[in-house]
Design a protein around this motif. Structure first.
Motif, PDB file in Angstrom:
ATOM      1  N   VAL A 175      16.583  23.478 -45.212  1.00  0.00           N
ATOM      2  CA  VAL A 175      16.223  24.195 -43.975  1.00  0.00           C
ATOM      3  C   VAL A 175      14.980  23.521 -43.403  1.00  0.00           C
ATOM      4  CG1 VAL A 175      17.173  26.426 -44.700  1.00  0.00           C
ATOM      5  CG2 VAL A 175      14.785  25.851 -45.243  1.00  0.00           C
ATOM      6  N   HIS A 179      10.779  27.861 -41.637  1.00  0.00           N
ATOM      7  CA  HIS A 179      11.946  28.615 -41.170  1.00  0.00           C
ATOM      8  C   HIS A 179      11.619  30.109 -41.243  1.00  0.00           C
ATOM      9  CE1 HIS A 179      15.984  30.300 -40.958  1.00  0.00           C
ATOM     10  NE2 HIS A 179      16.471  29.098 -40.673  1.00  0.00           N
ATOM     11  N   ASP A 239      17.382  26.351 -36.630  1.00  0.00           N
ATOM     12  CA  ASP A 239      17.289  27.367 -37.678  1.00  0.00           C
ATOM     13  C   ASP A 239      18.537  27.399 -38.552  1.00  0.00           C
ATOM     14  OD1 ASP A 239      14.747  28.172 -37.034  1.00  0.00           O
ATOM     15  OD2 ASP A 239      15.387  29.818 -35.724  1.00  0.00           O
TER      16      ASP A 239
END
Length: 302
Positions: A175, A179, A239
């Motif tokens: 990620v 995040h 995202d």
């Protein structure tokens, strides 16, 4: 038809014409002149009493008779080639052989730089041509000789092929840094809350989704791509989350603002295989190349 009165070189011409569907390209493939290939086609038409290839617009289309001959003739030519090559002496230092290999961009990144560096020393004349690996094993391309090898993860491989393990791999969740839904650790409920990018990477079903399905669960996959390299860039600037092979994830975590996390469930390691036609087990050049791939790729990411 008396086979002893049949010019078997005509079969090579027919095979090239059926592959290329074009006289000029077939001539180039055979290193012959275009008139020579045209003359051979006319002889074939007379001997087999069939047009074999007919012009439709700018293309040449095979007749039903030609299509029925295509696979048997190709198999026969390959068997002859493999028989003649069996046990041949192979000198990697002087060979100028060309191999066609299908891989994902991930395998190309982690394997090919080291392999090419090794070949530059051990076999500088050998050439590699890389093809993109489709979501399923390209069995037909291996069978007809368009591909020499396929590298990747395969759930099922038909018995007519030979497989050789060349590496093992694990998975990580990637990620972007900071995040909003990610803390220091990722549990299963947090994993399922994420919106996911899935890289099919030469597969029709991934390990993560198979595990989730076995538990009666499903993740939210909103983006699917065949490209691992692009996936890392997309995740770094969005995202979305992606489950990536560990070696690839670590490579891009050094280049992009990515955070890597353990999966919240244990999938263990998975194997990466080299797939080739079993009939070519006595092909000295191909077997030498397989050994080199195993030598440079035998790493298990933890």
């Amino acid at each position: 038809m008396n086979i002893y009165n049949f010019d078997l070189n005509l079969l090579r011409v027919l095979d090239a014409l059926l592959r290329e569907r074009n006289v000029s390209r077939a001539a180039e493939r055979l290193s012959l002149s275009q008139p020579a290939v045209s003359n051979a086609l006319n002889r074939l038409r007379e001997l087999l009493d069939d047009p074999l290839l007919v012009r439709v617009g700018r293309a040449m289309q095979p007749t039903p008779r030609a299509l029925s001959l295509e696979a048997p003739i190709r198999d026969a030519l390959q068997q002859i080639e493999h028989t003649l090559n069996a046990g041949d002496f192979f000198d990697p230092a002087t060979s100028r052989q060309r191999f066609v290999i299908a891989v994902t961009d991930y395998v190309e990144l982690i394997c090919m730089p080291a392999l090419m560096a090794h070949l530059a020393e051990a076999a500088p004349g050998i050439q590699l041509a890389i093809e993109h690996l489709t979501p399923s094993l390209p069995a037909e391309a291996l069978d007809n000789g368009e591909l020499d090898l396929v590298l990747g993860r395969f759930v099922e491989v038909p018995t007519r092929f030979h497989t050789r393990r060349w590496s093992s791999e694990t998975l990580r969740v990637a990620v972007r840094r900071e995040h909003p839904l990610i803390g220091e650790r990722l549990d299963l409920s947090g994993f399922l809350r994420l919106r996911h990018l899935w890289v099919h990477g030469g597969q029709t079903r991934g390990m993560v989704d198979q595990w989730l399905e076995d538990q009666g669960l499903e993740r939210d996959v909103v983006y699917t791509t065949p490209n691992y390299l692009q996936a890392a860039h997309i995740v770094a600037s969005s995202d979305l989350a992606a489950v990536l092979p560990t070696q690839l994830a670590r490579h891009f975590a050094k280049l992009l603002p990515l955070q890597l996390l353990e999966l919240p469930f244990d999938l263990g390691t998975f194997r990466l295989d080299i797939v080739s036609v079993a009939q070519r087990e006595r092909d000295a050049a191909l077997q030498w190349l397989i050994e080199q791939i195993v030598a440079v790729g035998g790493v298990t990411a933890q």
